[in-house]
Design a protein around this motif. Structure first.
Motif, PDB file in Angstrom:
ATOM      1  N   MET A 137       0.846  -1.189   0.000  1.00  0.00           N
ATOM      2  CA  MET A 137       0.000   0.000   0.000  1.00  0.00           C
ATOM      3  C   MET A 137       0.884   1.243   0.000  1.00  0.00           C
ATOM      4  SD  MET A 137      -2.633  -1.240   2.999  1.00  0.00           S
ATOM      5  CE  MET A 137      -3.459   0.344   3.041  1.00  0.00           C
ATOM      6  N   ALA A 138       0.538   2.212  -0.833  1.00  0.00           N
ATOM      7  CA  ALA A 138       1.306   3.459  -0.885  1.00  0.00           C
ATOM      8  C   ALA A 138       0.348   4.631  -1.010  1.00  0.00           C
ATOM      9  CB  ALA A 138       2.281   3.444  -2.054  1.00  0.00           C
ATOM     10  N   ALA A 139       0.782   5.784  -0.500  1.00  0.00           N
ATOM     11  CA  ALA A 139      -0.021   6.997  -0.605  1.00  0.00           C
ATOM     12  C   ALA A 139       0.898   8.190  -0.449  1.00  0.00           C
ATOM     13  CB  ALA A 139      -1.123   7.016   0.453  1.00  0.00           C
ATOM     14  N   GLY A 140       0.422   9.348  -0.915  1.00  0.00           N
ATOM     15  CA  GLY A 140       1.157  10.583  -0.692  1.00  0.00           C
ATOM     16  C   GLY A 140       1.642  11.231  -1.963  1.00  0.00           C
ATOM     17  N   ASN A 141       2.203  12.423  -1.803  1.00  0.00           N
ATOM     18  CA  ASN A 141       2.722  13.202  -2.922  1.00  0.00           C
ATOM     19  C   ASN A 141       4.082  13.781  -2.518  1.00  0.00           C
ATOM     20  OD1 ASN A 141       3.196  14.873  -5.073  1.00  0.00           O
ATOM     21  ND2 ASN A 141       1.331  16.089  -4.856  1.00  0.00           N
ATOM     22  N   PRO A 142       5.171  13.075  -2.871  1.00  0.00           N
ATOM     23  CA  PRO A 142       5.240  11.833  -3.637  1.00  0.00           C
ATOM     24  C   PRO A 142       4.818  10.619  -2.799  1.00  0.00           C
ATOM     25  CG  PRO A 142       7.423  12.417  -2.882  1.00  0.00           C
ATOM     26  CD  PRO A 142       6.525  13.565  -2.486  1.00  0.00           C
TER      27      PRO A 142
ATOM     28  N   GLU B   7       4.642   7.259  -0.719  1.00  0.00           N
ATOM     29  CA  GLU B   7       5.461   6.551   0.249  1.00  0.00           C
ATOM     30  C   GLU B   7       4.758   5.247   0.611  1.00  0.00           C
ATOM     31  OE1 GLU B   7       6.182   8.972   3.633  1.00  0.00           O
ATOM     32  OE2 GLU B   7       7.372  10.466   2.535  1.00  0.00           O
ATOM     33  N   ALA B   8       5.534   4.189   0.832  1.00  0.00           N
ATOM     34  CA  ALA B   8       4.965   2.916   1.250  1.00  0.00           C
ATOM     35  C   ALA B   8       4.357   3.050   2.637  1.00  0.00           C
ATOM     36  CB  ALA B   8       6.031   1.835   1.223  1.00  0.00           C
ATOM     37  N   GLN B   9       3.181   2.450   2.830  1.00  0.00           N
ATOM     38  CA  GLN B   9       2.469   2.547   4.102  1.00  0.00           C
ATOM     39  C   GLN B   9       2.449   1.233   4.876  1.00  0.00           C
ATOM     40  OE1 GLN B   9       0.947   5.640   5.002  1.00  0.00           O
ATOM     41  NE2 GLN B   9       2.058   6.382   3.221  1.00  0.00           N
ATOM     42  N   ASN B  10       2.198   0.143   4.170  1.00  0.00           N
ATOM     43  CA  ASN B  10       2.062  -1.149   4.845  1.00  0.00           C
ATOM     44  C   ASN B  10       1.881  -2.229   3.788  1.00  0.00           C
ATOM     45  OD1 ASN B  10       1.766  -3.049   6.899  1.00  0.00           O
ATOM     46  ND2 ASN B  10       0.418  -1.707   8.107  1.00  0.00           N
ATOM     47  N   ALA B  11       1.837  -3.473   4.264  1.00  0.00           N
ATOM     48  CA  ALA B  11       1.459  -4.574   3.374  1.00  0.00           C
ATOM     49  C   ALA B  11      -0.047  -4.517   3.144  1.00  0.00           C
ATOM     50  CB  ALA B  11       1.856  -5.906   3.983  1.00  0.00           C
TER      51      ALA B  11
ATOM     52  N   GLY C  76      -7.181  -7.176   0.358  1.00  0.00           N
ATOM     53  CA  GLY C  76      -7.480  -7.758  -0.953  1.00  0.00           C
ATOM     54  C   GLY C  76      -7.120  -9.232  -1.024  1.00  0.00           C
ATOM     55  N   PRO C  77      -5.887  -9.607  -0.656  1.00  0.00           N
ATOM     56  CA  PRO C  77      -5.547 -11.033  -0.641  1.00  0.00           C
ATOM     57  C   PRO C  77      -6.448 -11.865   0.281  1.00  0.00           C
ATOM     58  CG  PRO C  77      -3.552  -9.719  -0.623  1.00  0.00           C
ATOM     59  CD  PRO C  77      -4.698  -8.757  -0.462  1.00  0.00           C
ATOM     60  N   ARG C  78      -6.815 -11.282   1.433  1.00  0.00           N
ATOM     61  CA  ARG C  78      -7.701 -12.030   2.347  1.00  0.00           C
ATOM     62  C   ARG C  78      -9.028 -12.334   1.680  1.00  0.00           C
ATOM     63  NH1 ARG C  78      -7.504  -8.705   6.212  1.00  0.00           N
ATOM     64  NH2 ARG C  78      -5.968  -9.781   7.516  1.00  0.00           N
ATOM     65  N   ARG C  79      -9.556 -11.366   0.958  1.00  0.00           N
ATOM     66  CA  ARG C  79     -10.838 -11.582   0.277  1.00  0.00           C
ATOM     67  C   ARG C  79     -10.722 -12.617  -0.826  1.00  0.00           C
ATOM     68  NH1 ARG C  79     -13.325  -5.419  -0.400  1.00  0.00           N
ATOM     69  NH2 ARG C  79     -13.407  -4.935   1.839  1.00  0.00           N
ATOM     70  N   GLN C  80      -9.520 -12.823  -1.315  1.00  0.00           N
ATOM     71  CA  GLN C  80      -9.300 -13.839  -2.350  1.00  0.00           C
ATOM     72  C   GLN C  80      -8.915 -15.190  -1.760  1.00  0.00           C
ATOM     73  OE1 GLN C  80     -10.038 -13.461  -5.625  1.00  0.00           O
ATOM     74  NE2 GLN C  80     -10.882 -11.530  -4.850  1.00  0.00           N
ATOM     75  N   GLY C  81      -9.024 -15.330  -0.444  1.00  0.00           N
ATOM     76  CA  GLY C  81      -8.839 -16.638   0.180  1.00  0.00           C
ATOM     77  C   GLY C  81      -7.437 -16.956   0.628  1.00  0.00           C
ATOM     78  N   PHE C  82      -6.557 -15.965   0.725  1.00  0.00           N
ATOM     79  CA  PHE C  82      -5.218 -16.236   1.240  1.00  0.00           C
ATOM     80  C   PHE C  82      -5.325 -16.725   2.683  1.00  0.00           C
ATOM     81  CE2 PHE C  82      -3.951 -14.468  -2.549  1.00  0.00           C
ATOM     82  CZ  PHE C  82      -2.647 -14.012  -2.632  1.00  0.00           C
TER      83      PHE C  82
ATOM     84  N   VAL D 260       3.296 -14.101   5.554  1.00  0.00           N
ATOM     85  CA  VAL D 260       4.479 -13.965   4.706  1.00  0.00           C
ATOM     86  C   VAL D 260       4.453 -12.633   3.955  1.00  0.00           C
ATOM     87  CG1 VAL D 260       5.697 -14.934   2.711  1.00  0.00           C
ATOM     88  CG2 VAL D 260       4.880 -16.442   4.530  1.00  0.00           C
ATOM     89  N   LEU D 261       3.266 -12.176   3.568  1.00  0.00           N
ATOM     90  CA  LEU D 261       3.180 -10.859   2.918  1.00  0.00           C
ATOM     91  C   LEU D 261       3.713  -9.773   3.850  1.00  0.00           C
ATOM     92  CD1 LEU D 261      -0.333 -10.913   1.166  1.00  0.00           C
ATOM     93  CD2 LEU D 261       1.875 -11.737   0.309  1.00  0.00           C
ATOM     94  N   LYS D 262       3.352  -9.839   5.115  1.00  0.00           N
ATOM     95  CA  LYS D 262       3.858  -8.858   6.083  1.00  0.00           C
ATOM     96  C   LYS D 262       5.366  -8.989   6.251  1.00  0.00           C
ATOM     97  CE  LYS D 262       1.551  -7.575   9.641  1.00  0.00           C
ATOM     98  NZ  LYS D 262       0.827  -7.504  10.938  1.00  0.00           N
ATOM     99  N   GLN D 263       5.832 -10.247   6.233  1.00  0.00           N
ATOM    100  CA  GLN D 263       7.265 -10.458   6.387  1.00  0.00           C
ATOM    101  C   GLN D 263       8.035  -9.907   5.196  1.00  0.00           C
ATOM    102  OE1 GLN D 263       8.094 -14.478   7.512  1.00  0.00           O
ATOM    103  NE2 GLN D 263      10.273 -14.130   7.848  1.00  0.00           N
ATOM    104  N   MET D 264       7.491 -10.089   3.996  1.00  0.00           N
ATOM    105  CA  MET D 264       8.140  -9.523   2.811  1.00  0.00           C
ATOM    106  C   MET D 264       8.199  -8.000   2.917  1.00  0.00           C
ATOM    107  SD  MET D 264       7.118 -11.730  -0.577  1.00  0.00           S
ATOM    108  CE  MET D 264       5.362 -11.402  -0.546  1.00  0.00           C
TER     109      MET D 264
END
Length: 262
Positions: free
Chosen positions: A182-187, A189-193, A197-203, A210-214
């Motif tokens: 996730m990113a937001a801002g001008n310019p 900046e990364a906010q978080n994993a 969306g992945p949870r809704r797709q059944g992850f 592992v997504l958080k770890q990455m």
């Protein structure tokens, strides 16, 4: 036969499937192909070498297939390719490609494109994306699958956005945004994993972890990009279910010619 409003102007060389609907005052050019079940609202202009698939819903006042806004363009028969089951809301403008790059602009399948979105020449957009109101994509942008692009955001030319990435409202994105970030801002900046969306797709919970770890490896450990890639590679053996996600991230980072959002 296709259902064409009497006030619409459809070139006799255009190819419309039998169940296509064309609204009032819409103009369809000679090199346009539209697949079954697609509905085009009133006051649209669809021109150029444009191919539209099945079951799309195109709302009023859209301009699809116009020449690219590129001074190098010299009238070559480049394309706009739109897949199936897309929703394209009011006042969207999608241009054809250029011979200097892909020769086409492409929107995949099952995308939700809100009003006033501009998709410039040679953009390639995957499937199941949500692109909110007034998003502006410069030329040569590549967007993966199942992304969320917040309204009023602008994406610089040649920027890539990975699968399941999320761009916050009114963001200026001038570097690549990796998958699952996730990113937001001008310019920007990364906010978080990005996990919703992945949870809704059944992850599974293990895969989400592992997504958080990455994310921590790339953004929280102070590593260079090469150092982060080495740690991500070492992570592959820890969770077999996540190997494909890790491989996707490694492949994306390897191609980050513009650098990534930090």
């Amino acid at each position: 036969m296709a259902s064409v409003h009497p006030t619409a102007v459809v070139d006799p060389l255009a190819k419309l499937a039998d169940s296509v609907e064309i609204g009032s005052y819409t103009v369809i050019g000679p090199h346009v192909e539209i697949g079954a079940g697609t509905r085009v609202g009133p006051h649209c202009v669809i021109e150029g070498h444009t191919r539209i698939g099945q079951d799309n819903q195109i709302f009023q006042f859209c301009s699809l297939g116009a020449a690219p806004q590129d001074k190098k363009y010299a009238g070559e028969p480049t394309q706009l390719l739109i897949g199936n089951r897309n929703t394209i809301r009011e006042f969207c403008t999608f241009n054809t490609g250029t011979v200097q790059d892909k020769n086409f602009t492409r929107l995949g399948n099952d995308n939700w494109v809100m009003a006033y979105v501009h998709i410039a020449h040679d953009c390639v957009i995957g499937d199941h994306n949500v692109i909110a109101n007034a998003v502006q994509l410069a030329g040569h942008v590549e967007i993966g699958n199942r992304t969320l692009i917040g309204g009023l955001s602008g994406v610089h030319q040649f920027v890539r956005i990975g699968d399941f990435a999320m761009v916050g409202f009114s963001t200026r994105l001038s570097q690549d945004l990796p998958p699952f970030v996730m990113a937001a801002g001008n310019p920007a900046e990364a906010q978080n994993a990005h996990q919703e969306g992945p949870r809704r797709q059944g992850f599974s919970p293990a895969r989400l972890a592992v997504l958080k770890q990455m994310y921590r490896i790339i953004y929280r450990k102070g590593l260079t990009l090469d150092g982060a890639r080495a740690e991500l590679d070492a992570l592959r053996g820890q969770e077999p279910e996540s190997v494909a996600d890790i491989d996707m991230m490694l492949s994306f980072l390897a191609g980050a010619a513009r650098g990534i959002v930090r």
